[in-house]
Design a protein around this motif. Sequence first.
Motif, mmCIF file in Angstrom:
data_model
loop_
_atom_site.group_PDB
_atom_site.id
_atom_site.type_symbol
_atom_site.label_atom_id
_atom_site.label_comp_id
_atom_site.label_asym_id
_atom_site.label_seq_id
_atom_site.Cartn_x
_atom_site.Cartn_y
_atom_site.Cartn_z
ATOM 1 N N ILE A 175 0.829 -1.208 0.000
ATOM 2 C CA ILE A 175 0.000 0.000 0.000
ATOM 3 C C ILE A 175 0.864 1.258 0.000
ATOM 4 O O ILE A 175 0.573 2.231 -0.712
ATOM 5 C CB ILE A 175 -0.956 -0.007 1.215
ATOM 6 C CG1 ILE A 175 -2.051 -1.044 1.000
ATOM 7 C CG2 ILE A 175 -1.567 1.374 1.441
ATOM 8 C CD1 ILE A 175 -2.947 -1.251 2.199
ATOM 9 N N GLY A 176 1.945 1.238 0.776
ATOM 10 C CA GLY A 176 2.813 2.404 0.836
ATOM 11 C C GLY A 176 3.514 2.696 -0.475
ATOM 12 O O GLY A 176 3.817 3.860 -0.780
ATOM 13 N N TYR A 177 3.768 1.666 -1.256
ATOM 14 C CA TYR A 177 4.511 1.847 -2.506
ATOM 15 C C TYR A 177 3.596 1.930 -3.730
ATOM 16 O O TYR A 177 4.076 2.160 -4.836
ATOM 17 C CB TYR A 177 5.527 0.728 -2.672
ATOM 18 C CG TYR A 177 6.679 0.875 -1.704
ATOM 19 C CD1 TYR A 177 7.782 1.662 -2.004
ATOM 20 C CD2 TYR A 177 6.640 0.252 -0.458
ATOM 21 C CE1 TYR A 177 8.823 1.814 -1.108
ATOM 22 C CE2 TYR A 177 7.674 0.397 0.450
ATOM 23 C CZ TYR A 177 8.765 1.187 0.118
ATOM 24 O OH TYR A 177 9.796 1.343 1.021
ATOM 25 N N LEU A 178 2.297 1.750 -3.529
ATOM 26 C CA LEU A 178 1.361 2.000 -4.618
ATOM 27 C C LEU A 178 1.110 3.494 -4.791
ATOM 28 O O LEU A 178 0.493 3.900 -5.777
ATOM 29 C CB LEU A 178 0.037 1.263 -4.352
ATOM 30 C CG LEU A 178 0.079 -0.254 -4.520
ATOM 31 C CD1 LEU A 178 -1.235 -0.880 -4.071
ATOM 32 C CD2 LEU A 178 0.384 -0.632 -5.963
ATOM 33 N N GLY A 179 1.572 4.252 -3.796
ATOM 34 C CA GLY A 179 1.525 5.706 -3.898
ATOM 35 C C GLY A 179 0.123 6.232 -4.077
ATOM 36 O O GLY A 179 -0.775 5.950 -3.288
ATOM 37 N N CYS A 180 -0.075 7.000 -5.163
ATOM 38 C CA CYS A 180 -1.353 7.673 -5.394
ATOM 39 C C CYS A 180 -2.236 6.947 -6.399
ATOM 40 O O CYS A 180 -3.166 7.540 -6.960
ATOM 41 C CB CYS A 180 -1.105 9.108 -5.855
ATOM 42 S SG CYS A 180 -0.265 10.122 -4.603
#
Length: 559
Positions: free
Chosen positions: A423-428
């Motif tokens: 989730i943190g690296y899926l960004g926006c």
Amino acid sequence: MANLDPGLVDAITRQYVCCSLQGGSARVPERETMAALEDLGRAEENNVPSLKQPKYCFRSLQDAVPARVVLYLLSFSGFLVSFMMRTDINIAIVAMVKLPPPSSNQNSTQDSPLVCYDHSLNSTSLQDDDAPATSREEGEFDWDSTVQGAILGSFYWCYILSQVVGGMLTQKFGTKAVFGYSQLATAMCSLLIPQAASIHYGLLIVLRSIQGVASGLTWPAMYAIVGQWIPAIERSRFMSSFQGFSFGIGLTYPLAGFLIAYSGWRVVFYTTGSLGALWCIFWYFFAFDAPQKHPRISKQELEYIQANIGSAVQGGQSMKVPWRAIMTSLPAWAIGITTFGRIWVHYTFIIPGPMYMKTVLGFSIQKNGVLSGLPFLLSYLSSVVFCYVADYLVTRNLIGLTNVRKIFTAMSQVVPGMMVLAIGYLGCHITLVLVTWFLAVTLITASYAGAMASVVDIGPNLAGPILAFAQTIHMTASFLSPLVAGFLLKNNTSLEQWRKVFWVASCVGVGTYFFFQVFGTSKVQPWNYPDGKLPDEDTEPLRKKKATRRDSADFATDG
């Protein structure tokens, strides 16, 4: 009398036999039967339709609903209202306090994006999307973040402290008394919270502390009754009733938001408290500690339970709890440690999660509430699927019970642990974030066919004390997880900082699973018995025990 329809004679005879059985006797008084037959003859001669068709016996209607199904419904609804009373303040406090203005000093020197929206453009829309103006009114209490933290945290500190006490009380007084009175105490406190908050926040902290102590008794109590009522081949399915808490969380956020918007924050506590008190009435009349104590259970169901539980359940309430054996048991430690990781990941979604949706994704308060609650509503459905699949694998002898527990434990921790990091690296990419978010919360419920079900597997006589010990370990994550998140986000709530929160959650969730992989088991432990010895029949794996497919299907259909 001579021209009576034989079918009608047989029907009324069966009616009298059935209703006489309700009084505990199979004997039908001859005089009453003859009088009834005479009345029936006169009615037939006079063409009275209402007397030509005998009424159904109420006893037969009771027999149509197995007592285990009633217990399932009570368990599900009990955890639902329990978690409504636990989480109502999480959203109500937003309307209770005077919130500080949003900070405009975000550090913009980071290489990664701070947030997924333009704050200068969205600052108004975040509020304007909220329907009624009353939802945006300023709160009435001037409580700083320290006081708010004390109010919210007091529940969980006391909740942890009462776990072992709950196991001890359940062994002494039984699940019906412990679970029922704990729910009643929590409900009474909810009803008193509005008045207490108006007097002083210290009284609110006291009431939340009492709620924490009372709620801490519920889980050990319910686990204890599972060992008495539910055969091993049905436990995975019955454990899905514990997912009532997911419905409780999922319903509370949108319901509380609606009530606050139209009636004010006080109505939230009056509503949840009233529901809790109403539930206690149903629990009092329909819950019983053991099948043998149930006055309305059918003989067929009682024999089925006794035959399939066997000698694993012996001691009951009078059995002395071998605390030393439990506290030195690696299988018991495996449950506590691995579930610590699952709770850490779960509470990352429950408490800091809505803040991420607001500060990074830029969702309005209405969207935040709906999207925060929806995954928990879906969690119940997923738990039912996971538990049915687990029981299917065991009853069809496809996979051994211990391996089933480990597979579903991995599914509930390792996969969500990796997803929370993603989730943190899926960004926006908001759509991908939400899909990953929903899947992670949904998969967490597989634990109820995994490590959480092992609580009853390893000690059916002592499920309450075992859970109390395990929860003392793993529920510390319920306040440590948001505490660590708050520390990492103290001065900066950018996406980069949130990645650190997700990294910690992922490492804890995945890392703790391996302890269960090594030491977890579904075998009944010797200390489950008063003499500390395993009976011969319990040394055989569950998959080799005799259990008819029809017996297993009966509860599956009714549940």
